[in-house]
Design a protein around this motif. Structure first.
Motif, PDB file in Angstrom:
ATOM      1  N   SER A  53     -13.834  33.087  -3.233  1.00  0.00           N
ATOM      2  CA  SER A  53     -12.589  32.669  -2.695  1.00  0.00           C
ATOM      3  C   SER A  53     -11.595  33.608  -2.875  1.00  0.00           C
ATOM      4  O   SER A  53     -10.561  33.973  -1.997  1.00  0.00           O
ATOM      5  N   ARG A  54     -11.772  35.029  -3.683  1.00  0.00           N
ATOM      6  CA  ARG A  54     -10.833  36.217  -3.708  1.00  0.00           C
ATOM      7  C   ARG A  54     -11.436  37.010  -2.545  1.00  0.00           C
ATOM      8  O   ARG A  54     -10.333  37.746  -1.980  1.00  0.00           O
ATOM      9  N   ALA A  55     -12.636  37.000  -2.261  1.00  0.00           N
ATOM     10  CA  ALA A  55     -13.015  37.861  -0.987  1.00  0.00           C
ATOM     11  C   ALA A  55     -12.231  37.379   0.325  1.00  0.00           C
ATOM     12  O   ALA A  55     -11.987  38.195   1.400  1.00  0.00           O
ATOM     13  N   ALA A  56     -12.076  36.074   0.270  1.00  0.00           N
ATOM     14  CA  ALA A  56     -11.527  35.687   1.625  1.00  0.00           C
ATOM     15  C   ALA A  56      -9.903  35.747   1.781  1.00  0.00           C
ATOM     16  O   ALA A  56      -9.621  35.609   2.802  1.00  0.00           O
ATOM     17  N   GLN A  57      -9.291  36.218   0.689  1.00  0.00           N
ATOM     18  CA  GLN A  57      -7.936  36.745   0.777  1.00  0.00           C
ATOM     19  C   GLN A  57      -7.629  37.852   1.603  1.00  0.00           C
ATOM     20  O   GLN A  57      -8.283  38.705   1.533  1.00  0.00           O
ATOM     21  N   PRO A  58      -6.961  37.664   2.556  1.00  0.00           N
ATOM     22  CA  PRO A  58      -6.684  38.649   3.695  1.00  0.00           C
ATOM     23  C   PRO A  58      -6.040  39.832   2.970  1.00  0.00           C
ATOM     24  O   PRO A  58      -5.596  41.033   3.621  1.00  0.00           O
ATOM     25  N   ASN A  59      -5.012  39.704   1.937  1.00  0.00           N
ATOM     26  CA  ASN A  59      -4.046  40.469   1.644  1.00  0.00           C
ATOM     27  C   ASN A  59      -4.650  41.804   0.840  1.00  0.00           C
ATOM     28  O   ASN A  59      -5.690  41.779   0.256  1.00  0.00           O
ATOM     29  N   ARG A  60      -4.020  42.987   0.901  1.00  0.00           N
ATOM     30  CA  ARG A  60      -4.339  44.039   0.089  1.00  0.00           C
ATOM     31  C   ARG A  60      -3.750  43.852  -1.232  1.00  0.00           C
ATOM     32  O   ARG A  60      -2.650  43.751  -1.310  1.00  0.00           O
ATOM     33  N   LYS A  61      -4.710  43.838  -2.359  1.00  0.00           N
ATOM     34  CA  LYS A  61      -4.120  43.792  -3.632  1.00  0.00           C
ATOM     35  C   LYS A  61      -3.923  44.934  -4.704  1.00  0.00           C
ATOM     36  O   LYS A  61      -4.992  45.660  -4.247  1.00  0.00           O
ATOM     37  N   ARG A  62      -3.258  44.996  -5.497  1.00  0.00           N
ATOM     38  CA  ARG A  62      -3.423  46.076  -6.480  1.00  0.00           C
ATOM     39  C   ARG A  62      -3.020  45.629  -7.736  1.00  0.00           C
ATOM     40  O   ARG A  62      -2.114  44.671  -8.046  1.00  0.00           O
ATOM     41  N   PHE A  63      -3.684  45.996  -8.944  1.00  0.00           N
ATOM     42  CA  PHE A  63      -3.375  45.697 -10.114  1.00  0.00           C
ATOM     43  C   PHE A  63      -2.958  46.708 -11.201  1.00  0.00           C
ATOM     44  O   PHE A  63      -3.646  47.559 -11.177  1.00  0.00           O
ATOM     45  N   ALA A  64      -1.805  46.536 -11.917  1.00  0.00           N
ATOM     46  CA  ALA A  64      -1.346  47.195 -12.696  1.00  0.00           C
ATOM     47  C   ALA A  64      -1.249  46.609 -14.095  1.00  0.00           C
ATOM     48  O   ALA A  64      -0.226  45.776 -14.366  1.00  0.00           O
ATOM     49  N   VAL A  65      -2.315  46.831 -14.954  1.00  0.00           N
ATOM     50  CA  VAL A  65      -2.316  46.183 -16.097  1.00  0.00           C
ATOM     51  C   VAL A  65      -1.131  46.467 -17.109  1.00  0.00           C
ATOM     52  O   VAL A  65      -0.911  47.937 -17.291  1.00  0.00           O
ATOM     53  N   TYR A  89       4.522  38.933 -11.144  1.00  0.00           N
ATOM     54  CA  TYR A  89       4.004  39.294 -12.603  1.00  0.00           C
ATOM     55  C   TYR A  89       3.035  38.245 -12.959  1.00  0.00           C
ATOM     56  O   TYR A  89       3.382  37.226 -12.983  1.00  0.00           O
ATOM     57  N   THR A  90       2.087  38.473 -13.646  1.00  0.00           N
ATOM     58  CA  THR A  90       1.033  37.627 -13.790  1.00  0.00           C
ATOM     59  C   THR A  90       0.208  37.603 -15.355  1.00  0.00           C
ATOM     60  O   THR A  90       0.522  38.593 -16.032  1.00  0.00           O
ATOM     61  N   VAL A  91      -0.085  36.706 -15.665  1.00  0.00           N
ATOM     62  CA  VAL A  91      -0.677  36.303 -17.018  1.00  0.00           C
ATOM     63  C   VAL A  91      -2.220  35.846 -16.769  1.00  0.00           C
ATOM     64  O   VAL A  91      -2.279  34.714 -16.106  1.00  0.00           O
ATOM     65  N   SER A  92      -3.027  36.318 -17.430  1.00  0.00           N
ATOM     66  CA  SER A  92      -4.304  35.848 -17.242  1.00  0.00           C
ATOM     67  C   SER A  92      -4.780  35.422 -18.598  1.00  0.00           C
ATOM     68  O   SER A  92      -4.754  36.480 -19.539  1.00  0.00           O
ATOM     69  N   THR A 105      -7.390  31.110 -16.919  1.00  0.00           N
ATOM     70  CA  THR A 105      -6.134  30.320 -16.392  1.00  0.00           C
ATOM     71  C   THR A 105      -5.393  31.528 -15.938  1.00  0.00           C
ATOM     72  O   THR A 105      -4.914  32.452 -16.744  1.00  0.00           O
ATOM     73  N   GLN A 106      -4.690  31.523 -14.849  1.00  0.00           N
ATOM     74  CA  GLN A 106      -3.614  32.374 -14.297  1.00  0.00           C
ATOM     75  C   GLN A 106      -2.352  32.010 -13.808  1.00  0.00           C
ATOM     76  O   GLN A 106      -2.404  30.875 -13.346  1.00  0.00           O
ATOM     77  N   TYR A 107      -1.274  32.736 -14.222  1.00  0.00           N
ATOM     78  CA  TYR A 107       0.191  32.185 -14.184  1.00  0.00           C
ATOM     79  C   TYR A 107       0.765  33.216 -13.415  1.00  0.00           C
ATOM     80  O   TYR A 107       0.586  34.545 -13.617  1.00  0.00           O
ATOM     81  N   PHE A 108       1.385  33.018 -12.283  1.00  0.00           N
ATOM     82  CA  PHE A 108       2.268  34.186 -11.571  1.00  0.00           C
ATOM     83  C   PHE A 108       3.696  33.642 -11.415  1.00  0.00           C
ATOM     84  O   PHE A 108       4.205  32.665 -11.372  1.00  0.00           O
ATOM     85  N   GLY A 109       4.510  34.937 -11.678  1.00  0.00           N
ATOM     86  CA  GLY A 109       5.853  34.769 -11.572  1.00  0.00           C
ATOM     87  C   GLY A 109       6.397  35.868 -10.744  1.00  0.00           C
ATOM     88  O   GLY A 109       6.072  37.128 -10.893  1.00  0.00           O
ATOM     89  N   ASP A 110       7.309  35.355  -9.826  1.00  0.00           N
ATOM     90  CA  ASP A 110       7.777  36.214  -8.647  1.00  0.00           C
ATOM     91  C   ASP A 110       8.949  37.000  -9.361  1.00  0.00           C
ATOM     92  O   ASP A 110       9.577  36.257 -10.229  1.00  0.00           O
ATOM     93  N   PRO A 111       9.402  38.282  -9.022  1.00  0.00           N
ATOM     94  CA  PRO A 111      10.481  38.841  -9.733  1.00  0.00           C
ATOM     95  C   PRO A 111      11.952  37.955  -9.250  1.00  0.00           C
ATOM     96  O   PRO A 111      11.994  37.248  -8.067  1.00  0.00           O
ATOM     97  N   PHE A 112      12.857  38.074  -9.864  1.00  0.00           N
ATOM     98  CA  PHE A 112      14.345  37.623  -9.486  1.00  0.00           C
ATOM     99  C   PHE A 112      15.421  38.625 -10.104  1.00  0.00           C
ATOM    100  O   PHE A 112      14.928  39.418 -11.025  1.00  0.00           O
TER     101      PHE A 112
END
Length: 126
Positions: A53-65, A89-92, A105-112
């Motif tokens: 499912s992750r390989a199928a995502q077309p976007n270029r992803k970066r992760f900054a812990v 902004y993500t919590v795993s 479980t992953q939660y995602f929050g967009d900036p505001f």
């Protein structure tokens, strides 16, 4: 598996995620792992299903812990996941069994924009 070994496995996992190394990224999961995205109502079962499912995502992803905390079988990673230059902004939350992730479980929050009503009490995060 002790806390130091799990922390090292998490460090390898997030580094592989950022490097787009799908094989190394998914070694942390049990074969029967379950991944949930509550915001979209999705559940993915099995290490290979998660990887595909992750390989199928077309976007270029970066992760900054930003922070990893946990002990025993429960670990939380706060990170910024950037898709094609847009941060989320993500919590795993990972639950381990026998040294591998059994459930995540992953939660995602967009900036505001900051609220002007609290401006006198805040400082910007770099």
């Amino acid at each position: 598996m002790g806390d130091q070994a799990i922390r090292a496995a998490l460090d390898r996992h997030w580094a592989a995620s950022d490097a787009n190394d799908l094989e190394a990224e998914h070694r942390i999961y049990r074969e029967d792992a379950v991944l949930e995205y509550p915001q979209s109502g999705e559940r993915i079962r099995g290490r290979r299903g998660i990887q595909w499912s992750r390989a199928a995502q077309p976007n270029r992803k970066r992760f900054a812990v930003r922070r990893i905390t946990g002990a025993g079988d429960l670990w939380v990673t706060e990170y910024v996941l950037t898709y094609d230059g847009r941060p989320s902004y993500t919590v795993s939350i990972m639950e381990f069994r026998d040294g591998q992730v059994a459930r995540e479980t992953q939660y995602f929050g967009d900036p505001f924009e900051p609220g002007p009503s609290r401006a006198q009490w805040v400082e910007p995060i770099a």
